[in-house]
Design a protein around this motif. Structure first.
Motif, short mmCIF file in Angstrom:
data_model
loop_
_atom_site.label_atom_id
_atom_site.label_comp_id
_atom_site.label_asym_id
_atom_site.label_seq_id
_atom_site.Cartn_x
_atom_site.Cartn_y
_atom_site.Cartn_z
N PHE A 91 0.84 -1.19 0.00
CA PHE A 91 0.00 0.00 0.00
C PHE A 91 0.88 1.25 0.00
O PHE A 91 1.86 1.32 0.74
CB PHE A 91 -0.91 0.00 1.23
N VAL A 92 0.51 2.20 -0.81
CA VAL A 92 1.29 3.43 -0.95
C VAL A 92 0.32 4.61 -0.96
O VAL A 92 -0.74 4.54 -1.59
CB VAL A 92 2.11 3.40 -2.27
N LYS A 93 0.70 5.66 -0.32
CA LYS A 93 -0.08 6.90 -0.29
C LYS A 93 -0.55 7.27 -1.71
O LYS A 93 0.25 7.28 -2.65
CB LYS A 93 0.79 8.01 0.27
N ALA A 94 -1.82 7.58 -1.82
CA ALA A 94 -2.37 7.90 -3.14
C ALA A 94 -2.07 9.35 -3.54
O ALA A 94 -1.64 10.16 -2.73
CB ALA A 94 -3.89 7.69 -3.12
N LYS A 101 -3.24 6.52 -8.30
CA LYS A 101 -2.16 5.58 -8.05
C LYS A 101 -0.89 6.07 -8.75
O LYS A 101 -0.39 5.46 -9.71
CB LYS A 101 -2.56 4.18 -8.51
N ASN A 136 -7.48 3.45 -3.18
CA ASN A 136 -6.45 3.68 -4.21
C ASN A 136 -5.04 3.71 -3.64
O ASN A 136 -4.12 4.15 -4.32
CB ASN A 136 -6.76 4.95 -5.02
N TRP A 137 -4.89 3.23 -2.40
CA TRP A 137 -3.54 3.04 -1.87
C TRP A 137 -2.96 1.69 -2.30
O TRP A 137 -1.77 1.46 -2.17
CB TRP A 137 -3.52 3.15 -0.34
#
Lengths: 350, 350, 350, 350
Positions: free
Chosen positions: A26-29, A237, B7-8
């Protein structure tokens, strides 16, 4: 024989692989994650300065947003009469600033010079309120004729723009091809010569969908995030763009791909010059080759399965095309193969 | 504990793999290749009608372009007072039509009903030229409160819109979650109930970057390609979107991902209801869970590493939040794991 | 010696008087009163057809609103390279349609012909989506060179426009001068030759502030009231415009004023030709006279108190101006006096 | 019985006469003549400061241009939920900035207070990029309910706006009526209390067509001439506006006219309160009177020949109108006669 355009290819395998590699977790949008910041740092390393990097969806968006960042009411952008922003973007630069006017500066082979620019700006400034106000100057590098501005000309054009208080924008849809063609550094072809904003294209040179507006002067970029957001050009994304650029820059892949494309372009040019069906319209500098030949030779080449574009000759070069002749454009890319070039040779030999 | 937003996550592996699979060879740029047309046909199969499919870069672009396709001078779009298009898109719908006004219709839990809509439209029509003219009605499905409109309400709202001669747009950023929540078909949730234009989102539900404007009435779509082009929303390597949607629809993956996200959302809701730190603000219908609790509990949850959003309570639901309380939102996605849910349970237990 | 421009004069006394006469009592605001409708009927009588009349504040507004009424995304308006709408309206036509592009068609003395137009339209249509879509054709009558299109040329240009499915707009800031110059009727110079929309100017020809967009095809005018309202171009006390036009048309005053201005223009031209300081750049057809002479003669004339404009020679007429020469423009109006003409003669004799 | 609106009257005779007086001779077009500068100086005298004066065609244009002068991408203007700019200008403020959003602040009788404003701004700033950025605050004086903000409230609102870095705009369509109602100076009601931009209306108060954007902070006005020009709001014969304002200000005519209108409004209110057919909706402060009565009484009044407006009750005042009742608005002007007031008294007595 795939020479239709450099965006008919897919992505370079290393770029496709990196997308998969960066897929997990998971990565900051909406950008701004550690990973995004790390890739932005790569841009700064490559450009040797503290450039602001704004991803957008397409080259058209990059140009239109870059120019709208310096918009003024009644604003006029001076560009070559054949500039992509003026004749090939369906009014995007005009739309993004709700009315920017793109005024032509003439010149041969897709380029104008500082003197012509000075004259063109003068006409606007002399017109008072009626003529609007100069907003920016824009050059394409490579140009729409596949040629490159040399560094001194870029510097001279920047001097004129800055002398009139406006920034210089560069449409760098084929930035990499131009850097390779000139044998210079990215910095030398941009801010060191006075370029203020660059539309930096990755898509034509081996990415899926990776474009960025590069802003060297913080004053020009203050509204950019709002401009991108309200234009629907902030990918949620965002790492899918970062992942492409990460691989693009790694180990100089981007320059390697551009060098391959330019080399293949030169080979295509050599074949055309060697075979007597077409003649080179002018000497190519990058990966785009323009040729002139009889209309029947154009048809014959297409029938043999070659993919290329019928090209409307630029106004300044119409004299190069005879009455029963036509101009065509062939574009090489990172993905152009020896086999395709060889097949072209055979097709032109027949 | 990744519940910040859907959307993370990255892309579903099957979608990532398909991008790689569709990478080879040369394909016509800017859409319209055989492959693109084949994926468009899949949309028509899934929606059981001859829908026009227009890819765009983001959900914001889909909404803004879909609404601008039916723009009128002085146009007013009626939508819920908390609609994403009204309060979360930085003025994109207003910008794309150079001035659309988004007028609020109130209602609980993110939804308005046909009667409220009728009243709101009446106020505009009674205002003559001054008030502008009604341009469209827009609903979000799922709504901004994570709820779903039932099919009868959609139909009733469509009847009001059509009775006033304007189309009904649906912001379907979470279209799949809503279809799963209602247990209906895509057709039943759209054109069969009078929806004319859908912003069809794939990104939040497992794609990298795949959004489309779906237009059921050809009259509404005639200008769409020009609108997309001048907005920089025609991706030159369009197959990278087609490849995502191909995998998205294959074997019902899209509904499977949405079902997983909704199930995980329900489990999160169950945990919150079972533990006594927070209470459910209202019953979730999809993958978004809204909870209310003491501000100190919010801080504690964050300190334990949970990722979620602090949420501004909608105007109609402010009474649900006490003086020393706050509202939070937790979002599940296709990628939410059992481990994350379990960790949340532990965090809320402590 | 007042030859600076035809809008340096005030209003004709008959028009000023009528404003006072129509001042008393209460009248429905924003247009549409009986009095307004009566003046609209006069337009219909004069144009011999059921034309829609939309008052606006200025000639720039008339042009921009008239063209925006037929706007399309990516729209291109074809006009002469020196057209007022393209180079003298500060981007108004681009702004009002949030991005219209004005593409040049070249031609001598401010006019282009049907063949040049056909070629220019072809370039856009061949460019597909990239080049945008043709939106309208626009001619100025009188042109920016003070010349008039003859009726057959107008008809031929209209045929080309209509053949491509777009309307023909006429910038009639000096409509009256052109009608007098050609000796035709208003109908013959407009709809009878295929003109669809006219910017009908009264201000330069003796009104204070009276401009109207005339729309002959109801399809083009459906959105005009909304367009005017959102542009702030619906005067609340609309009768102040109606009162001007009432007096303007009464007893043929408008044609009388234009005839006077044209005659005075002809006398100015005669003086210039007779005196040897300047030569006529070309033969005037209306009330504007363009002359070429040594730069020192230009300065001398100004020092003697003559008011005129230094004029940037149009691109197609630059060859008419020698190295140490300059072009000037002198404009006569309804208010030009014998004394002023005589003084000019003396000034040029000296 | 002419109480429909204050723009149903013509121009005050002194203003009409001055137009005729200033008609003769030739004057520099497009503003900036000695005469124009002299009238601008009068504005500075009256406002006791170095204000910039920009004429425009209508009040809607004044508001839209004044707000667009401080436009930002994703910009949000905060105003009362019933503000003319939000619900009565057909999207002009949105259009002129290609997408400004007008966000409601609630409050009774057409006014909001500083605390409500602070809350509303907070919601936007907390929303990050999504919610856009605050661009300006706007108040109407008189308000849409015919009430006036007191000076302290204006000052408090200005403090909030400035505290968030944005200017305060005042829609002064009835500026004169408000100055008279408050018994203050123009300076006290504007820049001395922190107002940065004023839409200064002359039309409703006795001019034909005379509106101006007043800009107190030079930073806000730098682009105003370009904004006006590209919007078609620079009248070429600008002296026709200057002539109106010259007479408007001479010997305090403007305040005299406003005082008359307010007095007549008070008399109308007195009659309504005295007669038992209608009740005052609230106490008027200027020239607009709002009344509530049975629907049949409304019809009866109209049948007796009274001209007034049926009024949609503002949201905050809907509770004042019973089920079978309706709200009406009666407006007095500089031209309202004793006879009309007396006739109204008779009509309400019957």
């Amino acid at each position: 024989m795939h020479f239709a355009s450099d965006n008919w290819a897919g992505a370079h395998p290393a770029i496709a692989d990196n997308l998969a590699r960066r897929n997990g977790g998971f990565v900051k949008a909406n950008g701004g994650s550690d990973f995004d910041l790390q890739v932005e740092q790569t841009f700064r390393d490559i450009f040797e300065t503290d450039v602001a990097v704004h991803y957008v969806g397409t080259g058209t968006a990059a140009n239109a947003l870059g120019l709208s960042a310096v918009a003024r009411p009644g604003g006029v952008v001076l560009c070559h009469s054949e500039a992509h922003i003026r004749v090939d973007e369906c009014g995007a630069p005009e739309f993004f600033a709700a009315g920017t006017r793109l005024e032509s500066v003439d010149g041969e082979l897709g380029r104008f010079d500082a003197a012509s620019l000075e004259t063109a700006i003068g006409l606007i400034e002399d017109g008072g309120l009626n003529a609007g106000q100069v907003q920016a100057v824009s050059v394409s590098q490579l140009t729409e004729a596949g040629t490159a501005y040399d560094l001194d000309t870029i510097g001279a054009i920047a001097d004129v723009a800055h002398g009139h208080g406006v920034p210089l924008h560069m449409d760098g849809a084929r930035f990499a091809n131009a850097v390779v063609a000139l044998g210079c550094t990215p910095a030398e072809m941009s801010w060191k010569r006075g370029v203020d904003i660059v539309s930096f294209g990755g898509t034509k040179n081996g990415c899926w969908c990776a474009e960025a507006v590069l802003v060297f002067n913080p004053d020009h970029g203050r509204q950019m995030d709002y401009l991108r957001k309200r234009a629907g050009h902030i990918a949620s994304k965002a790492r899918f763009v970062s992942a492409q650029f990460e691989a693009y820059f790694a180990d100089g892949l981007w320059l390697e791909m551009a060098a391959h494309a330019n080399r293949m372009g030169a080979r295509v040019a050599g074949i055309i010059a060697a075979r007597n069906r077409f003649r080179l319209a002018w000497q190519p500098q990058g990966n785009e080759v323009f040729a002139v030949g009889p209309k029947e030779a154009v048809d014959a080449l297409a029938e043999k399965g070659a993919q290329f574009s019928h090209w409307q000759p630029p106004r300044a070069e119409r004299h190069l095309v005879g009455e029963d002749e036509a101009m065509i454009r062939l574009v090489a890319s990172f993905a152009t193969t020896d086999a395709d070039v060889a097949a072209l040779d055979v097709a032109l030999a027949g």
